[in-house]
Design a protein around this motif. Structure first.
Motif, short mmCIF file in Angstrom:
data_model
loop_
_atom_site.label_atom_id
_atom_site.label_comp_id
_atom_site.label_asym_id
_atom_site.label_seq_id
_atom_site.Cartn_x
_atom_site.Cartn_y
_atom_site.Cartn_z
N VAL A 179 49.96 -18.96 82.66
CA VAL A 179 51.18 -18.29 83.12
C VAL A 179 52.16 -19.39 83.52
N VAL A 180 53.37 -19.33 82.97
CA VAL A 180 54.39 -20.33 83.30
C VAL A 180 55.63 -19.60 83.83
N ILE A 181 56.10 -20.06 84.97
CA ILE A 181 57.34 -19.53 85.55
C ILE A 181 58.33 -20.67 85.53
N GLU A 182 59.48 -20.43 84.93
CA GLU A 182 60.40 -21.53 84.66
C GLU A 182 61.83 -21.13 85.02
N LEU A 183 62.54 -22.02 85.69
CA LEU A 183 63.95 -21.79 86.00
C LEU A 183 64.79 -22.64 85.05
N LEU A 184 65.71 -22.00 84.35
CA LEU A 184 66.46 -22.70 83.31
C LEU A 184 67.95 -22.45 83.44
N GLN A 185 68.73 -23.40 82.94
CA GLN A 185 70.17 -23.18 82.80
C GLN A 185 70.37 -22.07 81.77
N PRO A 186 71.32 -21.18 81.99
CA PRO A 186 71.54 -20.12 80.99
C PRO A 186 71.93 -20.72 79.64
N VAL A 187 71.43 -20.13 78.58
CA VAL A 187 71.78 -20.60 77.24
C VAL A 187 72.96 -19.79 76.73
N GLU A 188 73.69 -20.38 75.81
CA GLU A 188 74.80 -19.68 75.17
C GLU A 188 74.24 -18.61 74.24
N GLY A 189 75.10 -17.67 73.88
CA GLY A 189 74.68 -16.69 72.89
C GLY A 189 74.55 -15.30 73.47
N PRO A 190 74.38 -14.31 72.58
CA PRO A 190 74.34 -12.91 73.02
C PRO A 190 73.12 -12.62 73.90
N LEU A 191 73.35 -11.82 74.94
CA LEU A 191 72.26 -11.48 75.86
C LEU A 191 71.09 -10.81 75.15
N GLU A 192 71.39 -9.95 74.18
CA GLU A 192 70.30 -9.21 73.53
C GLU A 192 69.38 -10.12 72.70
N GLU A 193 69.80 -11.37 72.50
CA GLU A 193 68.98 -12.33 71.76
C GLU A 193 68.28 -13.32 72.70
N LEU A 194 68.40 -13.09 74.01
CA LEU A 194 67.98 -14.08 75.00
C LEU A 194 66.49 -14.43 74.90
#
Length: 183
Positions: free
Chosen positions: A44-59
């Protein structure tokens, strides 16, 4: 299941006691918490990331593809769907936290071995819209382990057990300190 304190207690969630906190025996990046289960070779990995560009529905798809690239694996997405607020009741509602889940498989070779293992990925991504952070929860479970792999002794985990563990992780996932995301 056991209550885990992540990122200095800013986040808590449930991960079974049989999963070991990997930071106890190896260096883990500051933006990750990793719990591993030896018998099933799952983690199990829990990760905090900078938001990526692009449409939310493809996140979630973007993050799955990123993992596939890092793993040098081939990958298949089985399902991609929004997570209802009820599945993560301790998080802000959809208007403030976009939540999506992906189930997929990747064929991965460990440690540059020839033998490739099929690994199930259950992946949930939460975008905190007011804090510009993506939280990625990944549960990876070997579905098929090649007899020549270094993981060959691992016992398979049932689909029910896998889904139950991930649901419990999501249902218990709580953010206690939002200042964590303003580092």
């Amino acid at each position: 299941a056991m209550q885990r304190s992540c990122f200095g207690g800013a986040i808590t969630c449930q991960v079974p006691a049989s999963y070991v906190d990997c930071s106890e025996f190896r260096q883990i990046p500051d933006n990750q918490e990793v719990y591993a289960h030896e018998e099933t070779d799952s983690s199990v990995v829990i990760e905090l990331l900078q938001p990526v560009e692009g449409p939310l529905e493809e996140l979630a798809k973007y993050h799955f593809e990123e993992l596939r690239r890092v793993n040098e694996a081939t990958g298949h997405i089985l399902t991609l769907q929004p997570l209802p607020d009820s599945s993560m009741p301790h998080l802000p509602p959809a208007s403030k936290a976009f939540k999506q889940m992906l189930v997929g498989t990747q064929e991965i070779a460990k440690f540059n071995e020839e033998a490739r293992n099929q690994v199930h990925f259950l992946l949930a991504v939460i975008r905190l819209l007011e804090h510009s952070t993506d939280i990625l929860l990944t549960f990876n479970v070997p579905a098929y382990i090649h007899p020549d792999s270094s993981s060959a002794r691992a016992a398979p985990m049932t689909d029910d057990a896998r889904d139950h563990l991930f649901s419990a992780l999501l249902a218990s996932f709580t953010i206690h300190d939002f200042s964590l995301f303003h580092g």
